[in-house]
Motif scaffolding. Structure first.
Motif, PDB file in Angstrom:
ATOM      1  N   LEU A 131       0.834  -1.212   0.000  1.00  0.00           N
ATOM      2  CA  LEU A 131       0.000   0.000   0.000  1.00  0.00           C
ATOM      3  C   LEU A 131       0.866   1.259   0.000  1.00  0.00           C
ATOM      4  CD1 LEU A 131      -3.024  -0.582   2.394  1.00  0.00           C
ATOM      5  CD2 LEU A 131      -3.126   0.449   0.112  1.00  0.00           C
ATOM      6  N   GLN A 132       1.921   1.235   0.804  1.00  0.00           N
ATOM      7  CA  GLN A 132       2.822   2.397   0.817  1.00  0.00           C
ATOM      8  C   GLN A 132       3.456   2.601  -0.550  1.00  0.00           C
ATOM      9  OE1 GLN A 132       5.575   2.724   4.078  1.00  0.00           O
ATOM     10  NE2 GLN A 132       4.120   1.874   5.547  1.00  0.00           N
ATOM     11  N   GLY A 133       3.815   1.488  -1.193  1.00  0.00           N
ATOM     12  CA  GLY A 133       4.413   1.582  -2.533  1.00  0.00           C
ATOM     13  C   GLY A 133       3.430   2.157  -3.544  1.00  0.00           C
ATOM     14  N   ALA A 173       2.919   5.802  -2.992  1.00  0.00           N
ATOM     15  CA  ALA A 173       4.082   6.555  -3.490  1.00  0.00           C
ATOM     16  C   ALA A 173       4.024   6.684  -5.017  1.00  0.00           C
ATOM     17  CB  ALA A 173       5.378   5.867  -3.060  1.00  0.00           C
ATOM     18  N   ARG A 174       3.595   5.616  -5.703  1.00  0.00           N
ATOM     19  CA  ARG A 174       3.447   5.697  -7.170  1.00  0.00           C
ATOM     20  C   ARG A 174       2.416   6.757  -7.538  1.00  0.00           C
ATOM     21  NH1 ARG A 174       2.083  -0.019  -9.731  1.00  0.00           N
ATOM     22  NH2 ARG A 174       1.847   1.253 -11.621  1.00  0.00           N
ATOM     23  N   ILE A 175       1.312   6.785  -6.810  1.00  0.00           N
ATOM     24  CA  ILE A 175       0.266   7.778  -7.093  1.00  0.00           C
ATOM     25  C   ILE A 175       0.808   9.189  -6.861  1.00  0.00           C
ATOM     26  CG2 ILE A 175      -1.983   8.669  -6.301  1.00  0.00           C
ATOM     27  CD1 ILE A 175      -2.751   5.721  -5.688  1.00  0.00           C
ATOM     28  N   SER A 223      -3.843  -6.325  -7.597  1.00  0.00           N
ATOM     29  CA  SER A 223      -2.620  -7.110  -7.384  1.00  0.00           C
ATOM     30  C   SER A 223      -1.478  -6.275  -6.819  1.00  0.00           C
ATOM     31  CB  SER A 223      -2.210  -7.798  -8.688  1.00  0.00           C
ATOM     32  OG  SER A 223      -2.199  -6.883  -9.753  1.00  0.00           O
ATOM     33  N   GLY A 224      -1.420  -5.019  -7.126  1.00  0.00           N
ATOM     34  CA  GLY A 224      -0.369  -4.149  -6.589  1.00  0.00           C
ATOM     35  C   GLY A 224      -0.445  -3.995  -5.072  1.00  0.00           C
ATOM     36  N   ILE A 225      -1.607  -4.295  -4.500  1.00  0.00           N
ATOM     37  CA  ILE A 225      -1.782  -4.194  -3.041  1.00  0.00           C
ATOM     38  C   ILE A 225      -1.804  -5.579  -2.390  1.00  0.00           C
ATOM     39  CG2 ILE A 225      -3.366  -3.521  -1.177  1.00  0.00           C
ATOM     40  CD1 ILE A 225      -4.345  -1.234  -3.042  1.00  0.00           C
ATOM     41  N   PHE A 226      -2.636  -6.480  -2.971  1.00  0.00           N
ATOM     42  CA  PHE A 226      -2.877  -7.766  -2.306  1.00  0.00           C
ATOM     43  C   PHE A 226      -2.031  -8.908  -2.850  1.00  0.00           C
ATOM     44  CE2 PHE A 226      -6.859  -5.325  -1.765  1.00  0.00           C
ATOM     45  CZ  PHE A 226      -6.911  -5.318  -0.377  1.00  0.00           C
TER      46      PHE A 226
END
Ligand SMILES: *Cc1c(COP(=O)(O)O)cnc(C)c1O
Length: 241
Positions: free
Chosen positions: A8-10, A13-15, A228-231
């Protein structure tokens, strides 16, 4: 730190980076965590580190998950977004359990959702799903029919029209991706400026997933839907029936 927390932090940060690049404030893009195929524990883990908006594709799976979560300790109430196709026999469940629906592409579905939205709940927030790059077999209304559908939806008493959603097909390069996203953005602007009565809350462009959120934000997305980027990778075989 759990894997979900660090993912989630990643993603946040992308957003933030994509917003900076696009000259936009980072709080202009909401993050919808797409939890389809993952259990209530995964949702709770994300909620514990501040995630509030969750997206689900499969109605029965989602409703079962919500019931399990209702028995758990959560730091804040969650907001549920339906982002999957809705068959007629599922509109009642959607109207009773979700806060948002992103996938309205037929008036018939919208009429059922409005009629079945319980009086005690706030109006259901809805986006019109548009198909800018596919043939007739893909979900979403054709761009030429989007304004007419949006105006009809805006007149339904128990729905609140919020914007446009799209799922462009994956493309191999960033330039092609951006071009398709910009077509969705243009259609969003067209509807917003031409819509008229019932378009007062039309402020949401639901666009971008794990792979293409940078292009979507560059084009003007106000809500990215990231699974998928989170879970992690989804295992459809393990999905509860
Ligand atoms: C599954 C899904 C997503 C999330 O996809 P990821 O590639 O895992 O980020 C977003 N939007 C819709 C409509 C989906 O069905």
């Amino acid at each position: 730190m759990t894997m979900i927390d660090s993912n989630l932090q990643g993603v946040r940060a992308r957003i933030a980076r994509a917003c900076l690049t696009a000259g936009r404030a980072p709080d202009t893009v909401a993050l919808l965590a797409v939890s389809k195929t993952f259990g209530p524990e995964a949702v709770r883990e994300a909620a514990l580190v501040g995630q509030r908006l969750f997206g689900e594709n499969y109605i029965q799976e989602a409703v079962d998950k919500m019931a399990r979560l209702a028995t758990m300790d959560l730091p804040q109430p969650l907001e549920w977004h339906c982002i999957g196709p809705i068959q007629s026999n599922k509109t009642r469940l959607v109207a009773e359990h979700f806060d948002w629906v992103h996938t309205v592409d037929r008036l018939k579905t919208a009429e059922r959702l409005s009629a079945q939205r319980p009086d005690g709940l706030a109006p259901l927030e809805v986006c019109i799903q548009v198909n800018v790059d596919g043939g007739g077999t893909k979900s979403g209304v054709a761009p030429q029919q989007a304004l007419e559908l949006a105006r009809a939806v805006a007149r339904l008493p128990r729905l609140r029209l919020r914007g446009v959603m799209s799922i462009p097909d994956p493309l191999p390069d960033a330039a092609a991706e951006l071009a398709v996203h910009r077509r969705v953005r243009e259609l969003f602007d067209e509807l917003r400026t031409q819509g008229g009565p019932g378009f007062e809350a039309f402020d949401t462009l639901s666009l971008g997933m794990t792979a293409d959120l940078e292009a979507a934000i560059a084009a003007g997305s106000t809500m990215v839907r990231v699974g998928s980027g989170i879970f992690g990778a989804r295992d459809y075989g393990a999905r509860p029936a």
